[in-house]
Structures are given as C-alpha cells and as structure tokens.
Design an enzyme around this catalytic site. Structure first.
Site, mmCIF file in Angstrom:
data_model
loop_
_atom_site.group_PDB
_atom_site.id
_atom_site.type_symbol
_atom_site.label_atom_id
_atom_site.label_comp_id
_atom_site.label_asym_id
_atom_site.label_seq_id
_atom_site.Cartn_x
_atom_site.Cartn_y
_atom_site.Cartn_z
ATOM 1 N N CYS A 1 -10.430 -0.209 -5.274
ATOM 2 C CA CYS A 1 -10.063 0.517 -4.059
ATOM 3 C C CYS A 1 -11.141 1.555 -3.737
ATOM 4 O O CYS A 1 -11.513 1.741 -2.580
ATOM 5 C CB CYS A 1 -8.713 1.195 -4.274
ATOM 6 S SG CYS A 1 -8.170 2.130 -2.858
ATOM 7 N N CYS B 1 -2.688 2.227 -6.503
ATOM 8 C CA CYS B 1 -3.251 3.267 -5.647
ATOM 9 C C CYS B 1 -2.844 3.078 -4.204
ATOM 10 O O CYS B 1 -3.213 3.840 -3.359
ATOM 11 C CB CYS B 1 -4.771 3.263 -5.756
ATOM 12 S SG CYS B 1 -5.518 1.795 -5.050
#
Length: 391
Positions: free
Chosen positions: A100, A200
């Site tokens: 990410c 996340c």
C-alpha cells in the site's frame, strides 16, 4: 513557501504531522484517501472509512487547512487486493501494508499531490529521512523512527530514492506519547483515538471472510508432523551451500498423522496457531507448512518445533530492492547486516550473499516462520538499506 500535501488518515499521527508542518511554515493541504468501499466484509456494522474521513475533515478544519477526499479504490483493487488474492492462491502470504505504501501512498497519491503543485507529501509514519551528498548527488536514507516501540521503517522498505526525495515524516523524531500530548494540547479530535488495526485499507476485517469472496472453501486435511521426524535430523551446517541453508522441508502426507480438517490451505500462513480448531494436543499446534496444490496443512506441536525454523531465505533477483541504490551488491559480493522478516521483529544478525539469480539472506541463528510473500528488510544500524520478497 513550500507546499506539502499530508495524507490525513483520520488517526492521531497524521493529524499531528499536519499540525507540525503548519507550525514549520509550510503551506499544508490535507487529503483523505478512500481505498475501499465494500462494507460486506467489515466486522462491525460501523463503516470505518466514513468515521475516519470525518475525523480527518474535522482536523483539517481545526488547523485551518484545505481538505479533500480522493477515491483511490479502483487503483487499490487493481494493485493491492487482486495481488493479495493471487498471492494467497499460490500459498504465499502477502504484506498489503508494505505494498500500500509502495503502490498507493507513495505512488498514486504522490502523483496527485504533485499535480496539486506540492513540493512534498507527508505521512504520519514513525520513521526519519536522512540526506547526504555522495559524489555530488543528494542521497536519501530511510532511518528508523526515534520511538523504538513504534518504528515503522519496515512498512516503507520498498520506497525508492525518487519517492524519498519528495517525502517528509514529521513525527519520526517524536515518541508516541509526545504525539498524543501535542494532539491533546491542540484539541484535535484524534488525540485519544486508538491506533488502527487490521489491514491498512478495510479497517476491521476478517481475513478468511475477505478471502472467501474469491477463494472458494475446500476441505482438506491437517497433518501433525512429530518433532523427532527423520527429516529434521540433517540440520544445515554453516559450510553447506547457500541453497542447502535456505532449502525448506518437503512434506508428504505420510510424514505425520491426520489430526483434523480445514476449509482451505490458502487461508493459512506459516507460524499461525489460531483457527486450526484441533484439540487434545499437549502443546498448541502451529502451521509449519501449507501445500495449496494438494490442499494439506502441515503442523507441529509447540513454538520450538523444528519445522518452524530455517537458517536463511532467498529473494529472486527481480524482487531485490535497494533503498540505497549506491550500496547495491554485485554478484559474488556479501555484506553483514541486521535484518527482520516481519514488522516488530527485533533485528537479527545476518549476511547477504548476492548471486546472479538473486539474494541469499543467511541468519546467524535459525529464524521461526520465514514466510513466502512477506518482506525481508535489512539495516545498517538505524538505516534501512533495502528489502525483498521472500521466495
């Protein structure tokens, strides 16, 4: 006046990052990244990103900085979620947080910020950036955060020189307690907010539920391999070849006894002990290997089971990444480093051996649950030099 775009996540760290930058005289813009909106797999009925984006907006309002939300869910699905499914299907365990950062926060988001005329992007990560001039060129270092309990350099192990050049980490020099104190003093709504857990992007999510959307459940056997199995008798010796030091045991169904069933080998990861639902063993069972081809999970009793340990690992050449390009090893070179194979693992003594096919990381002491698809990161003192995907 330099312009900085801060990724406001709705948490305390990024809120304080924005405040500090404003204090330092930057022109600050806050942006909330919306990465996900399939609420069918979140655990609680609250919608996590809505609450977070609202908190981010209130913080921006309090600090008097412009704020907007960008929807990156399409790029997120393509670059992170689809990748995760592919990895799990192959029996590997990806690290979405590292990806990410590489693919979304410091790539897609960075480009958005540059389009807004920003000089830098900033996040609330606990790490620091160093700058030095080598042969007339500025070289950036990724340094661990000053708070040893919160150091997040590992999550940024895939960043490049180009990305670091444009990044600021305002809370990296602070302890977590100081960050909370600043937030409370500035009366920011996030001051007492708990740190986010889970993936996340999805907030609170049950990983098997999430994976089941794509990977159909399929019943298979759980096999327990005894610790005194002959396969463990030939422990690797230091003088063995690099290949022998990183080789993993190849298990057969006949190496142990069937102790239960599972709903899909690709839902499990090495070192895992929860979710096996097998009782009656003296010590808890740990996953020592998964065979997704034959849908078998191999387990062993206790955290000291020899099946959990390996002396080293291999990173294929395309997956070898140096943050410090200038220190990249050439074939046949080696380097003593400190390394970790997961977030929060204390650093371990290791030696890197570069070959033309890839990089061997050989540890001074055998490591538990070296997991394919996860990242190994190597350091010199407090600087993260590089990383790679464990193959």
């Amino acid at each position: 006046m330099k312009r900085v775009v801060v990724g406001l996540s709705g948490g305390v760290d990024s809120s304080v990052a924005a405040y500090l930058l404003k204090e330092q005289g930057y022109e600050v813009i806050g942006i909330f990244m919306k990465n996900w909106h399939d609420d069918s797999v979140t655990i609680s009925n609250e919608c996590p990103w809505l609450e977070d984006s609202n908190d981010a907006m209130l913080v921006a309002d309090k600090l008097g900085i412009p704020f907007q939300t960008v929807d990156l869910s399409e790029q997120y699905k393509e670059r992170i979620v689809d990748y995760m499914f592919r990895e799990y299907e192959m029996g590997r365990t990806p690290n979405p947080d590292v990806l990410c950062n590489r693919e979304i926060k410091f790539d897609v988001f960075l480009k958005i910020a540059m389009d807004l005329g920003a000089d830098y992007v900033a996040t609330g990560h606990y790490c620091r950036k160093g700058t030095q001039v080598i042969d007339g060129q500025e070289v950036y270092s990724l340094l661990s955060g000053a708070d040893p309990n919160k150091d997040q350099s590992y999550f940024l192990c895939q960043l490049s020189q180009e990305q670091l050049a444009k990044t600021l980490f305002p809370v990296g020099e602070l302890q977590k307690a100081e960050v909370r104190k600043i937030a409370a003093e500035q009366d920011l709504i996030t001051a007492e907010k708990r740190d986010s857990q889970g993936l996340c992007f999805i907030g609170k999510v049950r990983l098997p539920d999430f994976l089941q959307q794509q990977l159909a459940p399929k019943e298979g056997q759980i096999v327990e391999v005894p610790a005194d199995h002959p396969v463990y008798e030939t422990a690797p010796k230091t003088e063995d070849t690099l290949q022998a030091l990183v080789a993993k045991h190849a298990y057969e169904l006949t190496d142990g006894k069937v102790v239960g069933n599972h709903q899909g080998a690709h839902y499990f990861t090495k070192g895992q002990r929860k979710g096996l639902a097998v009782g009656g063993t003296k010590e808890p069972l740990f996953v020592i290997d998964t065979d997704v081809t034959n849908n078998i999970i191999y387990t062993g009793q206790g955290k000291d089971h020899p099946g959990l340990f390996r002396k080293g690992l291999f990173v294929q050449q395309p997956e070898v990444h140096w943050v410090r390009e200038d220190l990249r090893l050439q074939a046949d070179q080696s380097l003593e480093v400190m390394a970790r194979i997961r977030y929060r693992q204390p650093l371990q003594k290791a030696t890197l051996h570069q070959t033309e096919h890839g990089l061997y990381v050989i540890f001074a002491e055998a490591q538990s649950a070296i997991t394919e698809g996860q990242f190994v990161a190597w350091y010199h003192q407090e600087e993260l030099l590089g990383s790679g995907v464990i193959s």
